[in-house]
Write a protein that holds these residues in place. Structure first.
Motif, PDB file in Angstrom:
ATOM      1  N   PHE A 203      36.597 -24.313  15.425  1.00  0.00           N
ATOM      2  CA  PHE A 203      35.649 -23.515  14.650  1.00  0.00           C
ATOM      3  C   PHE A 203      34.251 -24.118  14.713  1.00  0.00           C
ATOM      4  N   VAL A 204      34.150 -25.428  14.606  1.00  0.00           N
ATOM      5  CA  VAL A 204      32.839 -26.091  14.677  1.00  0.00           C
ATOM      6  C   VAL A 204      32.223 -25.889  16.067  1.00  0.00           C
ATOM      7  N   LEU A 205      33.027 -26.077  17.111  1.00  0.00           N
ATOM      8  CA  LEU A 205      32.536 -25.901  18.479  1.00  0.00           C
ATOM      9  C   LEU A 205      32.088 -24.458  18.715  1.00  0.00           C
ATOM     10  N   ALA A 206      32.900 -23.514  18.262  1.00  0.00           N
ATOM     11  CA  ALA A 206      32.535 -22.100  18.399  1.00  0.00           C
ATOM     12  C   ALA A 206      31.222 -21.826  17.666  1.00  0.00           C
ATOM     13  N   GLY A 207      31.078 -22.410  16.480  1.00  0.00           N
ATOM     14  CA  GLY A 207      29.851 -22.225  15.711  1.00  0.00           C
ATOM     15  C   GLY A 207      28.629 -22.746  16.437  1.00  0.00           C
ATOM     16  N   LEU A 208      28.769 -23.899  17.047  1.00  0.00           N
ATOM     17  CA  LEU A 208      27.637 -24.464  17.793  1.00  0.00           C
ATOM     18  C   LEU A 208      27.211 -23.544  18.932  1.00  0.00           C
ATOM     19  N   PHE A 209      28.205 -22.997  19.649  1.00  0.00           N
ATOM     20  CA  PHE A 209      27.867 -22.117  20.770  1.00  0.00           C
ATOM     21  C   PHE A 209      27.318 -20.774  20.301  1.00  0.00           C
ATOM     22  N   GLU A 210      27.927 -20.181  19.261  1.00  0.00           N
ATOM     23  CA  GLU A 210      27.423 -18.874  18.835  1.00  0.00           C
ATOM     24  C   GLU A 210      26.068 -18.988  18.160  1.00  0.00           C
ATOM     25  N   ILE A 211      25.949 -19.891  17.220  1.00  0.00           N
ATOM     26  CA  ILE A 211      24.682 -20.022  16.507  1.00  0.00           C
ATOM     27  C   ILE A 211      23.594 -20.535  17.453  1.00  0.00           C
ATOM     28  N   GLY A 212      23.948 -21.517  18.278  1.00  0.00           N
ATOM     29  CA  GLY A 212      22.990 -22.024  19.258  1.00  0.00           C
ATOM     30  C   GLY A 212      22.583 -20.957  20.257  1.00  0.00           C
ATOM     31  N   GLY A 213      23.550 -20.150  20.704  1.00  0.00           N
ATOM     32  CA  GLY A 213      23.242 -19.071  21.641  1.00  0.00           C
ATOM     33  C   GLY A 213      22.331 -18.027  21.021  1.00  0.00           C
ATOM     34  N   ALA A 214      22.648 -17.637  19.796  1.00  0.00           N
ATOM     35  CA  ALA A 214      21.807 -16.658  19.110  1.00  0.00           C
ATOM     36  C   ALA A 214      20.406 -17.226  18.880  1.00  0.00           C
TER      37      ALA A 214
ATOM     38  N   ILE B 152      31.449 -20.475  -0.926  1.00  0.00           N
ATOM     39  CA  ILE B 152      32.383 -19.373  -1.181  1.00  0.00           C
ATOM     40  C   ILE B 152      32.936 -18.838   0.141  1.00  0.00           C
ATOM     41  N   CYS B 153      32.066 -18.679   1.123  1.00  0.00           N
ATOM     42  CA  CYS B 153      32.515 -18.200   2.441  1.00  0.00           C
ATOM     43  C   CYS B 153      33.499 -19.166   3.079  1.00  0.00           C
ATOM     44  N   LEU B 154      33.220 -20.467   2.981  1.00  0.00           N
ATOM     45  CA  LEU B 154      34.146 -21.453   3.547  1.00  0.00           C
ATOM     46  C   LEU B 154      35.479 -21.453   2.817  1.00  0.00           C
ATOM     47  N   ALA B 155      35.457 -21.240   1.503  1.00  0.00           N
ATOM     48  CA  ALA B 155      36.712 -21.140   0.757  1.00  0.00           C
ATOM     49  C   ALA B 155      37.501 -19.919   1.221  1.00  0.00           C
ATOM     50  N   GLY B 156      36.824 -18.808   1.408  1.00  0.00           N
ATOM     51  CA  GLY B 156      37.483 -17.611   1.932  1.00  0.00           C
ATOM     52  C   GLY B 156      38.046 -17.839   3.315  1.00  0.00           C
ATOM     53  N   MET B 157      37.295 -18.530   4.142  1.00  0.00           N
ATOM     54  CA  MET B 157      37.757 -18.861   5.488  1.00  0.00           C
ATOM     55  C   MET B 157      39.036 -19.674   5.432  1.00  0.00           C
TER      56      MET B 157
ATOM     57  N   TYR C  21      36.272 -17.043  11.047  1.00  0.00           N
ATOM     58  CA  TYR C  21      35.076 -17.610  11.662  1.00  0.00           C
ATOM     59  C   TYR C  21      33.807 -17.151  10.940  1.00  0.00           C
ATOM     60  N   GLY C  22      33.863 -15.986  10.301  1.00  0.00           N
ATOM     61  CA  GLY C  22      32.700 -15.502   9.550  1.00  0.00           C
ATOM     62  C   GLY C  22      32.209 -16.521   8.533  1.00  0.00           C
ATOM     63  N   GLY C  23      33.139 -17.191   7.851  1.00  0.00           N
ATOM     64  CA  GLY C  23      32.750 -18.224   6.888  1.00  0.00           C
ATOM     65  C   GLY C  23      32.070 -19.404   7.557  1.00  0.00           C
ATOM     66  N   VAL C  24      32.594 -19.771   8.717  1.00  0.00           N
ATOM     67  CA  VAL C  24      31.995 -20.869   9.482  1.00  0.00           C
ATOM     68  C   VAL C  24      30.595 -20.465   9.930  1.00  0.00           C
TER      69      VAL C  24
ATOM     70  N   VAL D 261      35.765 -20.038  23.529  1.00  0.00           N
ATOM     71  CA  VAL D 261      36.254 -21.077  22.615  1.00  0.00           C
ATOM     72  C   VAL D 261      37.092 -20.448  21.499  1.00  0.00           C
ATOM     73  N   ALA D 262      36.683 -19.295  21.005  1.00  0.00           N
ATOM     74  CA  ALA D 262      37.433 -18.634  19.932  1.00  0.00           C
ATOM     75  C   ALA D 262      38.861 -18.313  20.360  1.00  0.00           C
TER      76      ALA D 262
END
Length: 111
Positions: free
Chosen positions: A10-21, A96-101, A66-69, A50-51
């Motif tokens: 999840f962290v790796l996916a976040g880096l690629f998606e957020i970094g890409g955006a 709250i989002c991370l708790a939902g995740m 992943y939305g919470g991440v 990665v997902a």
């Protein structure tokens, strides 16, 4: 061990998606050119790959969790890279989002 692998993905996916955006944003909104946009598109493609490596096979569950991440990661990225200062409501919402995740992804399902 599965939790640690899943969390790392999840962290790796976040880096690629957020970094890409962010790279696409830089290319378009900050006029940094096609190289930034292209690198962002590649990073977004890597995020999608990665997902697929998550141990759970349910696409909807993975993307929902992943939305919470993404929410928490976007605020962290903004703070670290762009100097954005999240306020207490940003932080509360992200928690709250991370708790939902965590509920979506890691709740016992009787399997």
């Amino acid at each position: 061990m599965l939790f640690a692998r899943s969390a790392a993905l999840f962290v790796l996916a976040g880096l690629f998606e957020i970094g890409g955006a962010w790279l696409v944003w830089q290319g378009v909104r900050e006029h940094k050119g096609w190289a930034c946009i292209g690198a962002g598109v590649i990073a977004l493609g890597i995020y999608g790959w990665v997902a697929t490596l998550q141990p759970d096979a349910a696409f909807g569950r993975i993307l929902a969790a992943y939305g919470g991440v993404f929410v928490a990661g976007s605020l962290a990225w903004g703070a670290l890279v762009d100097g954005y200062r999240p306020d207490r409501w940003d932080v509360t919402g992200a928690l709250i989002c991370l708790a939902g995740m965590a509920v979506i992804m890691y709740a016992p399902r009787g399997r």
